[in-house]
Design an enzyme around this catalytic site. Structure first.
Site, PDB file in Angstrom:
ATOM      1  N   SER B 148      11.482  -5.282   1.192  1.00 50.40           N
ATOM      2  CA  SER B 148      10.912  -4.404   0.176  1.00 50.40           C
ATOM      3  C   SER B 148      10.720  -2.989   0.745  1.00 50.40           C
ATOM      4  O   SER B 148      11.697  -2.357   1.128  1.00 50.40           O
ATOM      5  CB  SER B 148       9.611  -5.023  -0.343  1.00 50.40           C
ATOM      6  OG  SER B 148       9.211  -4.407  -1.542  1.00 50.40           O
ATOM      7  N   ASP B 226      13.367 -11.679  -8.998  1.00 47.85           N
ATOM      8  CA  ASP B 226      12.406 -10.776  -8.354  1.00 47.85           C
ATOM      9  C   ASP B 226      11.745  -9.905  -9.423  1.00 47.85           C
ATOM     10  O   ASP B 226      12.427  -9.196 -10.168  1.00 47.85           O
ATOM     11  CB  ASP B 226      13.173  -9.915  -7.342  1.00 47.85           C
ATOM     12  CG  ASP B 226      12.269  -9.075  -6.463  1.00 47.85           C
ATOM     13  OD1 ASP B 226      11.281  -8.507  -6.977  1.00 47.85           O
ATOM     14  OD2 ASP B 226      12.562  -8.968  -5.272  1.00 47.85           O
ATOM     15  N   HIS B 259      10.213 -12.328  -5.139  1.00 46.62           N
ATOM     16  CA  HIS B 259       9.995 -11.282  -4.125  1.00 46.62           C
ATOM     17  C   HIS B 259       9.175 -11.794  -2.932  1.00 46.62           C
ATOM     18  O   HIS B 259       8.862 -11.025  -2.033  1.00 46.62           O
ATOM     19  CB  HIS B 259       9.243 -10.117  -4.797  1.00 46.62           C
ATOM     20  CG  HIS B 259       9.352  -8.802  -4.077  1.00 46.62           C
ATOM     21  ND1 HIS B 259      10.545  -8.134  -3.916  1.00 46.62           N
ATOM     22  CD2 HIS B 259       8.424  -8.014  -3.466  1.00 46.62           C
ATOM     23  CE1 HIS B 259      10.342  -7.000  -3.257  1.00 46.62           C
ATOM     24  NE2 HIS B 259       9.066  -6.908  -2.947  1.00 46.62           N
TER      25      HIS B 259
END
Lengths: 282, 282
Positions: B148, B226, B259
């Site tokens: 991320s 995600d 995620h």
């Protein structure tokens, strides 16, 4: 049952659920890992994982690195919480970590104010397996494992229900709670001061007392740098009782390993393989 | 350097340290995993792992299940914190999770009050590697990966320092921060409103701008479930820029993955193998 969350992991699914527990008289939370084999219509056996003091259903699922091996062997994992929780559930009067919330010790409490909610023994042995078998594509074959207080739970529950499980394993278990501070505090609090009531929740006493007709395979791993080894865990007590009883226990001590999930994650692969051999037998 | 804790894991050692950072003007914490190969006097290469928003040095080490693979390939892992911290270190005025503490975005800040402490770019590219090579039995070979915000860090740092690293990988990276809410908030806060200063911290812009003499291998994995995919991550922007620049990027989209670290742990084995191929080349 209410789905709290779900995550895809290693081709399978990790899901958390909340449900109203009859035996604990409160909502309980648990996590389940369903390996990808269920997508082909296969019913998979289940390993129940009992966590240690302060844990809930999340610690093992997030930190043990178990999913690869559960998938390799086609095994579901169920991780319950370590105590009842919620409004009205009694806790340690001082809020200590080793009694009350997060520290149910897998017993059926008989003392007020704990008896109403703290019935983790019945929850793990009866209510939860019924729920799992009703709602998920699992077979009735199950094994049990755990860490520390959860290792105590796995050993005592497995020994007392040798027809219900296929195998038992533990990481750094409390094997003789009647003879250590954590155990004495918990058993006196939940069961009262009559120590004869404690014996059925003590793995070493259970090992001494019974001529087991069905000897479940038992595997125990212990780090020799575990900070709780001498005061709380005392694996030699259990091993000695097993030896006297002619019960073979697979025990290994590991140089330099402590009480943490770093230790568990290092050897979980062998535990899953051990249980898989028993669970996947025809 | 002050040792905070150490745990044996998978035959190696996980250690956490605190040290006074010159570039960040505060104490910084990092974690390192040293595989068992160092006990035989071997100098091992290093994978730097950059974590995402809200994380510190612990998340990856506890949740990714990386140690088995790091041991298989003889690679050390270094996991720094995601921002400066401590007394006097400025935070988001509203205490938001996506700016300030836990959200350094791997840039050298130029705006007050952040410029004094938020120099994570220099920390990751210069100060930390020097410290690691001075204190641990590591070779000078290194690769970089992250998740991320940390995937953004790995891509931008790797692309701008292609002689210093052997390979780059990312899980669900923010590839185009100048064009998403997380990035715009961070870059304007740390660098001011002159957007030309943002470009060197944007992987997609870096990919557009340069004819790379040394094209480091890049591997990106992304879950298609995600929750941040469309608003924040936008991998297609980076892939399109790479295609136009004739830069091959290994990209895979994974059905149903989100995620979380459940996603990372499912594919970390392949990332370690990818980096090992580059790091262990003779």
């Amino acid at each position: 049952m209410e789905l709290i969350s779900e995550n895809r992991v290693f081709g399978g699914w990790h899901k958390r659920y909340k449900h109203a527990s009859q035996v604990n008289n409160c909502d309980m939370t648990f996590a389940v890992y369903l390996p990808e084999q269920i997508e082909h219509g296969k019913k998979v056996p289940v390993l129940y994982w009992l966590s240690g003091l302060t844990c809930n259903d999340e610690n093992f699922m997030q930190k043990a690195g178990v999913f690869k091996y559960a998938t390799d062997h086609g095994i579901a994992i169920v991780a319950p919480d370590t105590s009842p929780r919620g409004e009205g559930v009694a806790d340690d009067p001082d809020g200590a970590y080793d009694f009350g919330l997060g520290a149910g010790f897998y017993v059926n409490a008989t003392e007020a104010p704990f008896a109403r909610h703290y019935n983790m023994y019945d929850y793990i042995t009866k209510e939860l397996p019924s729920l799992i078998e009703e709602h998920f594509p699992t077979s009735s074959k199950k094994s049990i494992s755990g860490h520390s207080m959860g290792g105590h739970g796995a050993l005592t529950i497995g020994l007392r229900n040798s027809l219900a499980y296929e195998s038992i394993s533990a990481f750094a278990p409390i094997v003789n709670p009647i003879d250590c501070p954590w155990g004495q505090k918990a058993l006196s609090g939940y069961l009262g001061t009559n120590k004869s009531a404690w014996l059925e929740y003590d793995a070493t006493e259970l090992m001494k007392a019974t001529a087991y007709a069905r000897k479940l395979p038992i595997k125990i791993d212990q780090g020799n740098a575990d900070q709780f080894l001498e005061a709380q865990l005392k694996p030699a007590h259990f091993l000695e009782a097993a030896k006297k009883n002619g019960y073979d226990v697979e025990f290994e001590s590991h140089e330099g390993y402590d009480h943490s999930y770093f230790f568990i994650s290092s050897f979980i692969e062998q535990h899953i393989a051990f249980h898989a051999m028993c669970l996947n037998e025809k």
